[in-house]
Design a protein around this motif. Structure first.
Motif, PDB file in Angstrom:
ATOM      1  N   PRO A 174       0.802  -1.230   0.000  1.00 54.81           N
ATOM      2  CA  PRO A 174       0.000   0.000   0.000  1.00 54.81           C
ATOM      3  C   PRO A 174       0.833   1.277   0.000  1.00 54.81           C
ATOM      4  CG  PRO A 174      -0.931  -1.604   1.517  1.00 54.81           C
ATOM      5  CD  PRO A 174       0.394  -2.161   1.072  1.00 54.81           C
ATOM      6  N   ARG A 175       2.073   1.187   0.420  1.00 59.20           N
ATOM      7  CA  ARG A 175       2.963   2.350   0.436  1.00 59.20           C
ATOM      8  C   ARG A 175       3.314   2.814  -0.982  1.00 59.20           C
ATOM      9  NH1 ARG A 175       8.792   3.250   1.354  1.00 59.20           N
ATOM     10  NH2 ARG A 175       9.052   4.959   2.855  1.00 59.20           N
ATOM     11  N   TYR A 176       3.267   1.896  -1.940  1.00 62.08           N
ATOM     12  CA  TYR A 176       3.712   2.197  -3.305  1.00 62.08           C
ATOM     13  C   TYR A 176       2.597   2.140  -4.342  1.00 62.08           C
ATOM     14  CZ  TYR A 176       7.979   0.835  -0.856  1.00 62.08           C
ATOM     15  OH  TYR A 176       8.983   0.733   0.073  1.00 62.08           O
ATOM     16  N   ILE A 177       1.502   1.466  -4.041  1.00 62.30           N
ATOM     17  CA  ILE A 177       0.522   1.139  -5.061  1.00 62.30           C
ATOM     18  C   ILE A 177      -0.251   2.351  -5.549  1.00 62.30           C
ATOM     19  CG2 ILE A 177      -1.461   0.642  -3.560  1.00 62.30           C
ATOM     20  CD1 ILE A 177      -0.235  -1.513  -6.522  1.00 62.30           C
ATOM     21  N   THR A 178      -0.264   3.451  -4.789  1.00 60.07           N
ATOM     22  CA  THR A 178      -0.999   4.643  -5.218  1.00 60.07           C
ATOM     23  C   THR A 178      -0.193   5.514  -6.179  1.00 60.07           C
ATOM     24  OG1 THR A 178      -0.234   5.832  -3.256  1.00 60.07           O
ATOM     25  CG2 THR A 178      -2.370   4.728  -3.104  1.00 60.07           C
ATOM     26  N   LEU A 179       1.072   5.196  -6.375  1.00 60.52           N
ATOM     27  CA  LEU A 179       1.862   5.931  -7.359  1.00 60.52           C
ATOM     28  C   LEU A 179       1.362   5.619  -8.770  1.00 60.52           C
ATOM     29  CD1 LEU A 179       5.463   5.269  -5.976  1.00 60.52           C
ATOM     30  CD2 LEU A 179       4.269   7.456  -5.947  1.00 60.52           C
ATOM     31  N   LYS A 202       5.792   4.900 -12.286  1.00 56.09           N
ATOM     32  CA  LYS A 202       6.646   5.181 -11.133  1.00 56.09           C
ATOM     33  C   LYS A 202       6.659   4.001 -10.169  1.00 56.09           C
ATOM     34  CE  LYS A 202       6.103  10.215 -11.231  1.00 56.09           C
ATOM     35  NZ  LYS A 202       5.711  11.430 -10.453  1.00 56.09           N
ATOM     36  N   MET A 203       5.484   3.403  -9.973  1.00 52.20           N
ATOM     37  CA  MET A 203       5.418   2.246  -9.082  1.00 52.20           C
ATOM     38  C   MET A 203       6.287   1.114  -9.610  1.00 52.20           C
ATOM     39  SD  MET A 203       4.000  -0.939  -8.317  1.00 52.20           S
ATOM     40  CE  MET A 203       2.509  -1.258  -9.251  1.00 52.20           C
ATOM     41  N   LEU A 204       6.266   0.904 -10.934  1.00 48.86           N
ATOM     42  CA  LEU A 204       7.050  -0.159 -11.525  1.00 48.86           C
ATOM     43  C   LEU A 204       8.546   0.130 -11.413  1.00 48.86           C
ATOM     44  CD1 LEU A 204       6.687  -2.851 -12.953  1.00 48.86           C
ATOM     45  CD2 LEU A 204       6.683  -1.638 -15.139  1.00 48.86           C
ATOM     46  N   THR A 205       8.917   1.392 -11.513  1.00 50.56           N
ATOM     47  CA  THR A 205      10.326   1.759 -11.326  1.00 50.56           C
ATOM     48  C   THR A 205      10.789   1.414  -9.920  1.00 50.56           C
ATOM     49  OG1 THR A 205      10.212   3.539 -12.962  1.00 50.56           O
ATOM     50  CG2 THR A 205      11.975   3.672 -11.331  1.00 50.56           C
ATOM     51  N   LEU A 206       9.958   1.719  -8.928  1.00 50.67           N
ATOM     52  CA  LEU A 206      10.330   1.396  -7.542  1.00 50.67           C
ATOM     53  C   LEU A 206      10.274  -0.103  -7.300  1.00 50.67           C
ATOM     54  CD1 LEU A 206       8.762   4.270  -5.407  1.00 50.67           C
ATOM     55  CD2 LEU A 206      10.975   4.115  -6.559  1.00 50.67           C
ATOM     56  N   SER A 218      16.595  -2.410  -2.616  1.00 51.05           N
ATOM     57  CA  SER A 218      17.292  -1.313  -1.948  1.00 51.05           C
ATOM     58  C   SER A 218      17.093  -1.338  -0.438  1.00 51.05           C
ATOM     59  CB  SER A 218      16.793   0.026  -2.507  1.00 51.05           C
ATOM     60  OG  SER A 218      17.216   1.091  -1.694  1.00 51.05           O
ATOM     61  N   ALA A 219      18.173  -1.100   0.311  1.00 47.48           N
ATOM     62  CA  ALA A 219      18.088  -0.968   1.760  1.00 47.48           C
ATOM     63  C   ALA A 219      17.594   0.412   2.168  1.00 47.48           C
ATOM     64  CB  ALA A 219      19.455  -1.238   2.387  1.00 47.48           C
ATOM     65  N   VAL A 220      17.554   1.343   1.212  1.00 43.52           N
ATOM     66  CA  VAL A 220      17.165   2.722   1.500  1.00 43.52           C
ATOM     67  C   VAL A 220      15.678   2.948   1.282  1.00 43.52           C
ATOM     68  CG1 VAL A 220      17.564   5.139   0.855  1.00 43.52           C
ATOM     69  CG2 VAL A 220      19.464   3.513   0.846  1.00 43.52           C
ATOM     70  N   LEU A 221      15.112   2.287   0.291  1.00 43.41           N
ATOM     71  CA  LEU A 221      13.757   2.592  -0.159  1.00 43.41           C
ATOM     72  C   LEU A 221      12.727   2.557   0.961  1.00 43.41           C
ATOM     73  CD1 LEU A 221      11.765   3.198  -2.410  1.00 43.41           C
ATOM     74  CD2 LEU A 221      11.782   0.768  -3.019  1.00 43.41           C
ATOM     75  N   ALA A 222      12.819   1.605   1.863  1.00 40.34           N
ATOM     76  CA  ALA A 222      11.832   1.480   2.943  1.00 40.34           C
ATOM     77  C   ALA A 222      11.882   2.647   3.911  1.00 40.34           C
ATOM     78  CB  ALA A 222      12.047   0.170   3.702  1.00 40.34           C
ATOM     79  N   HIS A 223      12.961   3.439   3.881  1.00 38.33           N
ATOM     80  CA  HIS A 223      13.147   4.520   4.851  1.00 38.33           C
ATOM     81  C   HIS A 223      13.007   5.909   4.233  1.00 38.33           C
ATOM     82  CE1 HIS A 223      14.580   1.375   7.522  1.00 38.33           C
ATOM     83  NE2 HIS A 223      15.402   0.982   6.574  1.00 38.33           N
ATOM     84  N   VAL A 224      12.686   5.957   2.947  1.00 36.50           N
ATOM     85  CA  VAL A 224      12.530   7.228   2.239  1.00 36.50           C
ATOM     86  C   VAL A 224      11.142   7.272   1.631  1.00 36.50           C
ATOM     87  CG1 VAL A 224      13.396   8.640   0.318  1.00 36.50           C
ATOM     88  CG2 VAL A 224      14.999   7.324   1.713  1.00 36.50           C
ATOM     89  N   PRO A 242       8.326   7.211  -0.869  1.00 37.34           N
ATOM     90  CA  PRO A 242       8.457   6.708  -2.247  1.00 37.34           C
ATOM     91  C   PRO A 242       8.580   7.795  -3.302  1.00 37.34           C
ATOM     92  CG  PRO A 242       6.828   5.438  -1.062  1.00 37.34           C
ATOM     93  CD  PRO A 242       7.203   6.572  -0.159  1.00 37.34           C
ATOM     94  N   ARG A 243       7.782   8.862  -3.180  1.00 39.26           N
ATOM     95  CA  ARG A 243       7.855   9.914  -4.198  1.00 39.26           C
ATOM     96  C   ARG A 243       9.194  10.629  -4.150  1.00 39.26           C
ATOM     97  NH1 ARG A 243       2.866  10.807  -6.553  1.00 39.26           N
ATOM     98  NH2 ARG A 243       1.114   9.798  -5.466  1.00 39.26           N
ATOM     99  N   LEU A 244       9.735  10.802  -2.962  1.00 34.65           N
ATOM    100  CA  LEU A 244      11.045  11.429  -2.832  1.00 34.65           C
ATOM    101  C   LEU A 244      12.127  10.527  -3.423  1.00 34.65           C
ATOM    102  CD1 LEU A 244      12.942  13.625  -1.784  1.00 34.65           C
ATOM    103  CD2 LEU A 244      12.923  12.478   0.449  1.00 34.65           C
ATOM    104  N   TYR A 245      12.051   9.237  -3.112  1.00 33.03           N
ATOM    105  CA  TYR A 245      13.030   8.284  -3.647  1.00 33.03           C
ATOM    106  C   TYR A 245      12.994   8.297  -5.171  1.00 33.03           C
ATOM    107  CZ  TYR A 245      15.687   3.884  -4.043  1.00 33.03           C
ATOM    108  OH  TYR A 245      16.635   2.943  -4.341  1.00 33.03           O
ATOM    109  N   TYR A 246      11.783   8.262  -5.725  1.00 37.34           N
ATOM    110  CA  TYR A 246      11.653   8.286  -7.175  1.00 37.34           C
ATOM    111  C   TYR A 246      12.190   9.601  -7.726  1.00 37.34           C
ATOM    112  CZ  TYR A 246       9.667   8.141 -11.844  1.00 37.34           C
ATOM    113  OH  TYR A 246       9.515   8.145 -13.210  1.00 37.34           O
TER     114      TYR A 246
END
Length: 369
Positions: A318-323, A327-331, A337-343, A345-349
């Motif tokens: 649910p954290r990514y599915i609304t993108l 963009k969701m597929l890119t993530l 990534s060890a970083v993605l869970a802590h950033v 999603p829109r900022l990471y992208y």
């Protein structure tokens, strides 16, 4: 193979039977195989099917197709086993089917016993305290299925239900069949009533949910004695030690990685190649096994961390599915990534490919901790 060596492979299943459908792998497997046995690599390469694109369908939104940066391969699990069995026999290895070894004492005259008996390894469990076995049971439910739908690309489909999201990913492994793995949270699983349905009813419901992706093709379940649906929780196995006297662990008996990264076969073959190399270096057995353990634990530790990150991505869908789907597929492609869970999603992208070097550095440092 040295003609003075007497090698026997004991397989608990009958010849010609296996659990599972297709194996997916990346070029790393070919590299390991070519180094260890070019003949096997050549035959597997000739029989494999390939893809270089991803296809994703997110509920009722238009599907998205993107080129993938690494070519993927698929081959039927039975086909792969047949190739390796035939090759082993041609080199003088004796292969005995329907023979399960439950105690290494049965092989008391062997110089070395290699336990490649899977995630539920009986030989490992006999000495679980020595090996320091740890098993982490995942939260999500999944079912491993086949289908007559031949996917043109590595395919993802995410369907929203009144009880939450359910998704599948599929890949072709032969001209006529594909593998299709279905996954969902426990709440969705129970909300849909899948915890109470038999296999036939489960498959009927899943075929309806993923009708657009399957194009009317059937899902195929695993053959078993009763009609229960074969839903599972993934078990991540790790061991502090990989050998005891002349008993050594290999493949899923030593380590497992979440199926969403498709690394299990490559890691097992890498284990085998490394074990052969260390045994041929002329050291005594304990020194060779110690070197094998150190080298392969370092490799699998990184893969297990990437796999945990990948599993976490799906657990937090649910954290990514609304993108937007692209963009969701890119993530999705960055889920290791060890970083993605802590950033966010829109900022990471939004960091974009110009920041990919920074992201890779963070990921590398996290893997080394």
């Amino acid at each position: 193979m040295n003609s003075s060596h007497d090698i026997t492979v004991y397989e608990r299943n009958p010849e010609g039977s296996t659990y599972g459908w297709g194996v997916t792998y990346w070029y790393e497997l070919f590299e390991n195989l070519f180094r260890a046995d070019p003949e096997s690599a050549r035959i597997i390469g000739e029989r494999a099917v390939r893809w270089d694109t991803w296809f994703a369908r997110v509920h009722e939104q238009p599907p998205v197709t993107i080129g993938y940066w690494d070519e993927g391969f698929g081959i039927g699990r039975q086909d792969l086993l047949d190739i390796l069995t035939e090759r082993a026999r041609s080199l003088g290895v004796q292969v005995e089917f329907e023979h399960e070894v439950t105690d290494e004492a049965e092989l008391s005259d062997a110089d070395l016993v290699v336990a490649g008996d899977g995630v539920g390894s009986v030989l490992r469990e006999r000495h679980a305290g020595h090996f320091g076995t740890e098993i982490d049971v995942g939260r999500n439910m999944y079912m491993w299925l086949g289908t007559t739908k031949v996917f043109d690309a590595f395919t993802f489909a995410f369907v929203e239900t009144p009880h939450g999201w359910i998704w599948c990913y599929g890949y072709v492994y032969s001209p006529d069949n594909s593998t299709c793995v279905v996954e969902c949270s426990p709440d969705t699983w129970k909300g849909l009533g899948l915890h109470q349905t038999n296999e036939a009813d489960s498959l009927a419901m899943l075929e309806k949910l993923f009708a657009d992706t399957l194009d009317g093709h059937a899902l195929i379940g695993r053959e078993h004695d009763d009609d229960s649906a074969h839903w599972l929780n993934f078990r991540t196995v790790s061991n502090r030690r990989w050998y005891r006297d002349n008993l050594v662990l290999l493949g899923d008996a030593a380590h497992t990685t979440h199926y969403s990264i498709g690394a299990g076969t490559a890691l097992a073959l890498g284990d085998a190649a490394c074990l052969v190399d260390t045994l041929h270096q002329g050291s005594d057995l304990q020194t060779a096994l110690g070197r094998y353990e150190r080298e392969r634990r370092a490799v699998t530790r990184m893969s297990q961390r990437a796999a945990r990150n990948s599993a976490r991505w799906y657990a937090n869908l649910p954290r990514y599915i609304t993108l937007p789907p692209p963009k969701m597929l890119t993530l999705l492609g960055q889920r290791h990534s060890a970083v993605l869970a802590h950033v966010p999603p829109r900022l990471y992208y939004g960091m974009g490919w110009l920041s990919s070097r920074v992201i890779r550095t963070f990921n590398r440092d996290a893997r080394q901790r």
